[in-house]
Design an enzyme around this catalytic site. Structure first.
Site, short mmCIF file in Angstrom:
data_model
loop_
_atom_site.label_atom_id
_atom_site.label_comp_id
_atom_site.label_asym_id
_atom_site.label_seq_id
_atom_site.Cartn_x
_atom_site.Cartn_y
_atom_site.Cartn_z
CG ASP A 76 64.12 -37.56 -20.55
OD1 ASP A 76 64.64 -37.39 -21.67
OD2 ASP A 76 64.40 -36.88 -19.54
C1 SPV Z 1 64.48 -32.21 -18.59
O1 SPV Z 1 63.60 -31.38 -18.30
O2 SPV Z 1 64.36 -32.97 -19.53
C2 SPV Z 1 65.68 -32.29 -17.82
C3 SPV Z 1 65.65 -31.91 -16.42
O3 SPV Z 1 66.66 -32.72 -18.35
S1 SPV Z 1 65.37 -33.33 -15.54
O4 SPV Z 1 64.21 -33.98 -16.02
O5 SPV Z 1 65.23 -32.91 -14.17
O6 SPV Z 1 66.54 -34.19 -15.69
MG MG Z 2 66.34 -33.70 -20.11
#
Ligand code: SPV
Ligand code: MG
Length: 575
Positions: A76
């Protein structure tokens, strides 16, 4: 994709803003593809609360960058491009009526963000949340990752630019404050909240990866005070992944308006898939893994395949529906007129019986016609029809000829006796029927006088009403109770005219019943002396006895069976 929960962008976009106006806690769950969208959108529990029946579901879906990236096998870190994200977003929007909040990551620079807002709004998304980090951001949940926050003024300008390009009032831009994620104090978070609110943001998400809610709760309290000071009313959003011991009531009590369960469906899927792969490897078969998996049919139901099946069956591909004309037998009655030709080649007013049938079928867009020939096979011809052969026509029956064409039955089929002439509208009415097995039945039976020698297929209807003369009704729930040539004319309610329609399912049932009878029975069989010579009506009676529903379409004349010289004369005169 299922078409069950289809909704247009205009009908969806404003739903979130409307819910926020209701001043209740909004419950949101993550989805990362169509299937998880179906599950998230359809999830519902029912029960009793304080003596009242309540049902609970999610109000909206969260299109998470973490789970969208992970479902594509990526970290991510804004490495999944926006077009790919948008494709996932569209995939989810196509399966649910719920509003969607999109995780916009940093939103890129102000120009990137303008395009993002424009495309999401157009797609029917209700809100985008962007976080005040520098592109490319790192996911917030992992400890020890360095997090670089954006200059609050630069971020505020991005918000302004986004607000300027949106075309509707209902699309929301929400600022996600990452101060706590970056290890900064409450003061930094509040300073940022003030800056973003003044820039015109529609709400604030405060993020934390702490297990303790203390910091968040302090923020929530200060945020309320800030709103009061600025004379604003903008929702506060939280993502309780780490402080998951808190209930929705407690979060609402602390001042949050929206709760996002941000990654749970992906994590659930990951765990279940891992378990199943290991289980199969350990057992070297999937039997033990089966209880860990949803039944295939459950998946079919969820993605709309069962609806597709139902529609296929209901509509019957009438244009592709095959027609089978069993025409193998040698006719004794008309022998002198036939000169060694099959009966279907009999000429009536200058055209063969078969040509006339083909024309009626073509008038109803039925062009996939198969004739099963036997006697004088090389004399059988007609434009645009396939001819199959029942070599054993002398020993079998019309039913065996029909079965010669069983390949043609797969999508359902229409069966037409070779010796009937009928008006085109009868076929049209039959194609409109939705039942699996429908026989066309004339209701003028009781007004006729029947001479001996002419074996007619009589029907006894389950509802034994006697239709009044001239009544033309195409009743839906007309079931055949008995069928056969030995039914007395007095007992009969209808006469089977030799035209029937089988849906795909009806055809499957017919073939299965036929094969079972031929394979497992001996001797007399209904009206047949031997099962080896069973007729179409015998199989239909057998199906009725086995509990299959055989319907009839009631008609009032409009057809003629060419059985004897007199019929031919009549037809010649008429045509
Ligand atoms: C996501 O779900 O991608 C978020 C929330 O941004 S977190 O992963 O907690 O940052
Ligand atoms: Mg996110």
């Amino acid at each position: 994709m299922t078409l069950l929960n289809n909704i247009l962008p205009e009908a969806r976009r404003g739903k979130l803003a409307a819910m926020l106006g209701e001043k209740r806690l909004i419950r949101v769950i993550e989805a990362h593809n169509g299937l998880s969208g179906i599950i998230a959108g359809g999830a519902r529990v029912e029960g009793e609360e304080k003596g009242e029946r309540v049902s609970r579901e999610f109000d909206a879906l969260w299109e998470s960058s973490l789970t969208d990236s992970a479902s594509k096998g990526h970290p991510d870190i804004e490495v999944v491009g926006f077009d790919s994200r948008l494709a996932t977003i569209q995939e989810i929007l196509a399966v649910t009526e719920k509003p969607m909040i999109v995780d916009g990551d940093t939103g890129g620079d102000a120009n990137n963000f303008e395009y993002m807002v424009s495309k999401l709004e157009r797609a029917g998304v209700s809100a985008v949340i962007i976080e005040d980090k520098v592109f490319p951001k790192r996911n917030s949940l992992e400890a020890g990752v360095s997090q670089t926050l954006q200059d609050p003024e630069v971020f505020a300008q991005k918000i302004r630019r986004g607000k300027q390009v949106q075309l509707t009032e209902e699309f929301l831009i929400i600022a996600r404050i990452e101060s706590f994620i970056a290890g900064l104090p409450l003061e930094d978070a509040l300073m940022r909240a003030r800056t973003y609110l003044l820039a015109g943001v529609d709400g604030v998400m405060i993020h934390s990866k702490s297990k303790s809610p203390d910091q968040l709760f302090s923020f929530a309290e200060a945020y309320r005070a800030l709103l009061a000071e600025l004379g604003l009313n903008k929702p506060l959003i939280c993502v309780p992944t780490t402080y998951n011991h808190l209930t929705e009531d407690e979060l609402a009590e602390a001042g949050f308006d929206v709760v996002i369960y941000a990654n749970h469906l992906l994590r659930a899927a990951y765990q279940a898939m891992t378990e199943v792969t290991r289980n199969i490897l350990l057992n070297q078969r999937s039997l033990e893994a089966d209880p860990l998996c949803a039944p295939v049919r459950e998946i079919f139901r969820a993605v709309g395949f069962l609806d597709v099946k139902e529609k296929d069956q209901r509509d019957g591909p009438s244009s592709q529906m095959a027609v089978i004309i069993p025409a193998a037998g040698e006719d004794e009655e008309l022998k002198p007129l036939l000169n060694g030709r099959p009966k279907a080649m009999l000429e009536i007013a200058g055209r063969t019986l078969l040509d006339r049938q083909v024309a009626s079928l073509a008038a109803n867009h039925l062009n996939d016609i198969t004739v099963v020939a036997g006697y004088a096979r090389d004399k059988m011809r007609a434009e645009g029809v396939a001819i199959l052969e029942n070599k054993d026509y002398k020993n079998g029956s019309m039913m065996h000829s029909l079965m010669v064409a069983r390949e043609k039955m797969q999508n359902g089929f229409l069966m037409l006796y070779a010796d009937i002439l009928l008006e085109d509208h009868i076929i049209a009415k039959l194609l409109d029927c939705r039942e699996d097995i429908v026989l066309v039945a004339d209701n003028t039976t009781q007004y006729h006088k029947y001479e001996g020698g002419k074996a007619l297929d009589f029907i006894v209807s389950k509802r034994k009403h006697r239709p009044t003369r001239r009544k033309l009704s195409f009743a839906g729930e007309s079931l055949v109770e008995r069928i056969g040539a030995t039914i007395s004319p007095g007992a009969a309610t209808h006469e089977f005219i030799g035209l029937a329609r089988f849906s795909r399912t009806g055809a499957e049932q017919l073939v299965a019943t036929y094969e079972d009878c031929i394979g497992n029975f001996q001797g007399r069989f209904h009206e047949a002396e031997d099962v080896a010579r069973l007729n179409f009506t015998d199989i239909i009676q057998e199906m009725i006895d086995r509990g299959f529903r055989v319907h009839f379409l009631e008609i009032h004349q409009g057809w003629l069976e060419i059985h004897q010289a007199e019929d031919l004369k009549l037809a010649n005169e008429f045509l």
